[in-house]
Scaffold this active site. Structure first.
Site, PDB file in Angstrom:
ATOM      1  N   ARG A   6       6.163  -8.076  -0.590  1.00  0.00           N
ATOM      2  CA  ARG A   6       5.958  -7.070  -1.411  1.00  0.00           C
ATOM      3  C   ARG A   6       6.627  -5.766  -1.173  1.00  0.00           C
ATOM      4  NH1 ARG A   6      -0.201  -7.254  -3.235  1.00  0.00           N
ATOM      5  NH2 ARG A   6      -0.267  -7.952  -0.873  1.00  0.00           N
ATOM      6  N   LYS A  53       6.727  -6.623   7.296  1.00  0.00           N
ATOM      7  CA  LYS A  53       6.272  -6.258   8.536  1.00  0.00           C
ATOM      8  C   LYS A  53       6.218  -7.869   9.355  1.00  0.00           C
ATOM      9  CE  LYS A  53       1.504  -5.291   8.363  1.00  0.00           C
ATOM     10  NZ  LYS A  53       0.594  -4.421   8.922  1.00  0.00           N
ATOM     11  N   CYS A 108       0.850  -1.442   0.112  1.00  0.00           N
ATOM     12  CA  CYS A 108       0.121  -0.241  -0.045  1.00  0.00           C
ATOM     13  C   CYS A 108       0.759   1.274  -0.059  1.00  0.00           C
ATOM     14  CB  CYS A 108      -0.985  -0.091   1.121  1.00  0.00           C
ATOM     15  SG  CYS A 108      -2.071  -1.065   0.812  1.00  0.00           S
TER      16      CYS A 108
HETATM   17  C1  UDX Z   1      -1.431   0.193   5.502  1.00  0.00           C
HETATM   18  C2  UDX Z   1      -2.252   1.118   6.206  1.00  0.00           C
HETATM   19  O1  UDX Z   1      -1.791   0.920   7.707  1.00  0.00           O
HETATM   20  C3  UDX Z   1      -3.769   0.457   6.105  1.00  0.00           C
HETATM   21  O2  UDX Z   1      -4.598   1.328   6.760  1.00  0.00           O
HETATM   22  C4  UDX Z   1      -3.946   0.676   4.760  1.00  0.00           C
HETATM   23  O3  UDX Z   1      -5.022   0.065   4.595  1.00  0.00           O
HETATM   24  C5  UDX Z   1      -2.967  -0.391   3.849  1.00  0.00           C
HETATM   25  O4  UDX Z   1      -1.737   0.119   4.176  1.00  0.00           O
HETATM   26  P1  UDX Z   1       0.053  -2.158   5.743  1.00  0.00           P
HETATM   27  O5  UDX Z   1       0.683  -1.706   4.452  1.00  0.00           O
HETATM   28  O6  UDX Z   1      -0.830  -3.624   6.066  1.00  0.00           O
HETATM   29  O7  UDX Z   1      -1.355  -1.204   6.144  1.00  0.00           O
HETATM   30  O8  UDX Z   1       0.982  -2.353   7.134  1.00  0.00           O
HETATM   31  P2  UDX Z   1       1.227  -1.014   8.208  1.00  0.00           P
HETATM   32  O9  UDX Z   1       1.305  -1.649   9.691  1.00  0.00           O
HETATM   33  O10 UDX Z   1       0.701   0.243   8.007  1.00  0.00           O
HETATM   34  O11 UDX Z   1       2.921  -0.884   7.927  1.00  0.00           O
HETATM   35  C6  UDX Z   1       3.478  -0.465   6.536  1.00  0.00           C
HETATM   36  C7  UDX Z   1       4.844  -0.340   6.703  1.00  0.00           C
HETATM   37  O12 UDX Z   1       5.208   0.833   7.607  1.00  0.00           O
HETATM   38  C8  UDX Z   1       5.607  -1.629   7.293  1.00  0.00           C
HETATM   39  O13 UDX Z   1       6.838  -1.638   6.346  1.00  0.00           O
HETATM   40  C9  UDX Z   1       6.216  -1.203   8.388  1.00  0.00           C
HETATM   41  O14 UDX Z   1       7.384  -1.905   8.692  1.00  0.00           O
HETATM   42  C10 UDX Z   1       6.326   0.280   8.404  1.00  0.00           C
HETATM   43  N1  UDX Z   1       6.325   0.898   9.530  1.00  0.00           N
HETATM   44  C11 UDX Z   1       5.167   1.004  10.197  1.00  0.00           C
HETATM   45  C12 UDX Z   1       7.416   1.678  10.177  1.00  0.00           C
HETATM   46  O15 UDX Z   1       8.391   1.549   9.549  1.00  0.00           O
HETATM   47  N2  UDX Z   1       7.329   2.457  11.138  1.00  0.00           N
HETATM   48  C13 UDX Z   1       5.919   2.450  12.029  1.00  0.00           C
HETATM   49  O16 UDX Z   1       6.038   3.256  12.839  1.00  0.00           O
HETATM   50  C14 UDX Z   1       4.877   1.778  11.556  1.00  0.00           C
END
Ligand code: UDX
Length: 436
Positions: A332, A325, A263
């Site tokens: 991806r 994560k 996303c």
């Molecule tokens: C995200 C949005 O949170 C969600 O609302 C939307 O519908 C889809 O995109 P997602 O991609 O599943 O969800 O994961 P998310 O938990 O948001 O993490 C995205 C990325 O950010 C991950 O690579 C995570 O490691 C990174 N991240 C997240 C950080 O580096 N630091 C943070 O504090 C939080």
């Protein structure tokens, strides 16, 4: 209520399953026969905690079914959710061809007063386009409605996000759609007054705005972590101090390797493209992307600097974490995968472990000859010189220190700033992070 969901990817499957769990009679359509036949048995092609049990439960209660046929899947239904993918094109724009295709197919099966919700993340104006396609193809003069209903679920916690949403966004200006939307989401609205009705284009942009804002928070902390690193300040301390300000909040402030997934990168590029198209300068969006890429490069430099240049070719690295994560098998846009492609060129050998991500990583890392996938996080640890942590799975954060002490050089490079520096130093490790 009878509901049809089109597309059984992440958003479609979670939505279909959760809508059935809420008491609706849901049919999910997917054109891939293999996917449909495994879903009928409760087998999901991706890892999401809790989803398989919920599928089986709702199939058993006859509230959930799967089909490849539009004819069967649309019978006696007036509520439809389009949940197909909207991948990135090479120029960064969003490919809506699957949405167009589904709109066309669906239009032939719509009866009077049908509502088509677009749940996929789509560029501004897509709902109007769906409306036009349906109007062109629909039989007779049946009345229909198209409404935007973006989904905000996160991988790894998707069921909980759907069932306990912070907000439900509906983009419509039609009273009938407002009434039906309230009925659909009634079980979730009782708990919180969290359903928001706005104009369709506002709803479409609100999804991009939310994702881009969260990504910007992360990049902000990552940019700051460079300075913190220089001054030997813990970025986690700074985060802690900031998070007490309710205007800032405590979420999405974790500095580390940066964001990945299906996303954030895609949506930022799509937004950047639209800004360019409209000839509006968007330095913040572009900087968010740039900081994210720089963060990976900065980490890579630290990984190369662990040893003298001549020594690198002799050294073996243990890499923990392949997914973008924790609690997902999704690789991806994973920062880890991108790092491994570079690290493998300089290091002698890489030993890779992830609790769920190995099968997907194997597809992305095909062709690399100096990598070995491990069965456990400690397998072959005594053959490895140093450890690199790329994804903060629980088992990596709470590792067994005695087992990790078998690393030849006792070096740990932490890409997520999650390990206890003081404890590791005390135990004789050399600990390096992006700023801890
Ligand atoms: C995200 C949005 O949170 C969600 O609302 C939307 O519908 C889809 O995109 P997602 O991609 O599943 O969800 O994961 P998310 O938990 O948001 O993490 C995205 C990325 O950010 C991950 O690579 C995570 O490691 C990174 N991240 C997240 C950080 O580096 N630091 C943070 O504090 C939080």
């Amino acid at each position: 209520m009878k509901i049809t969901v089109i597309g059984t990817g992440y958003v479609g499957l979670v939505s279909g399953v959760c809508l059935s769990e809420m008491g609706h009679d849901v049919t999910c359509i997917d054109t891939n026969p293999k996917v449909v036949s495994s879903l009928k048995k409760g087998n999901v092609t991706f890892y999401e905690p809790g989803i398989e049990d919920l599928i089986l439960k709702n199939i058993k209660q006859q509230k959930l079914s799967f089909t490849t046929s539009y004819k069967k899947g649309t019978q006696n239904t007036k509520v439809f959710f389009i949940c197909v993918g909207t991948p990135s094109l090479k120029n960064g724009s969003c490919d809506t061809s699957f949405i167009n295709d589904v709109s066309q197919k669906l239009s032939r099966h719509l009866t009077d007063k049908s509502i088509v919700y677009v749940k996929s993340t789509v560029p501004i104006g897509t709902n109007e386009l769906v409306s036009k396609i349906i109007k062109k193809n629909i039989k007779s003069n049946n009345k229909f409605y198209v409404a935007s209903n973006p989904e905000f679920l996160k991988e790894g916690d998707a069921i909980n996000d759907f069932m306990n949403p912070d907000r439900i966004i509906i983009g419509t200006e039609d009273d009938y759609v407002i009434e039906i939307s309230k009925k659909i989401y009634k079980p979730l609205i009782i708990k919180k007054k969290n359903i928001i009705f706005l104009k369709t284009r506002s709803a479409e942009l609100s999804k991009y705005a939310s994702n881009a804002f969260l990504a910007t928070k992360i990049s902000f902390m990552n940019e700051l972590s460079m300075l913190a690193d220089e001054y030997k300040i813990s970025i986690n301390d700074v985060k802690h101090a900031m998070s007490f300000d309710t205007r800032i909040g405590k979420h999405f402030l974790n500095a580390g390797l940066g964001f990945g997934g299906s996303c954030f990168p895609k949506d930022l590029h799509s937004l950047e493209y639209v800004f360019k198209q409209k000839k509006i300068n968007s330095p913040l969006i572009s900087a968010t992307i740039e900081v994210n890429n720089n963060q990976r490069k900065r980490f890579l430099q630290k990984a190369y600097a662990l040893y003298e240049h001549k020594e690198l070719k002799k050294k073996k690295l243990l890499v923990w974490g392949l997914t973008f994560k924790p609690n997902t098998d999704d690789v991806r846009e994973s920062q880890s995968i991108k790092l491994i492609k570079n690290l493998s060129k300089k290091y002698n050998h890489l030993y890779l472990y992830d609790p769920k991500g190995i099968p997907n990583a194997k597809k992305d890392l095909k062709g690399l000859t100096n990598i070995t996938y491990l069965n456990t996080q400690y397998e072959f640890i005594s053959k490895c010189d140093a450890l690199i942590l790329c994804t903060e799975w629980n088992e990596f954060v709470n590792f067994d220190i005695e087992k990790v002490a078998k690393l030849k050089d006792r070096i740990i490079l932490d890409g997520r700033n999650v390990l206890d520096e003081a404890l590791l130093n005390k135990s004789g490790f050399r600990y390096i992070s992006l700023a801890n």
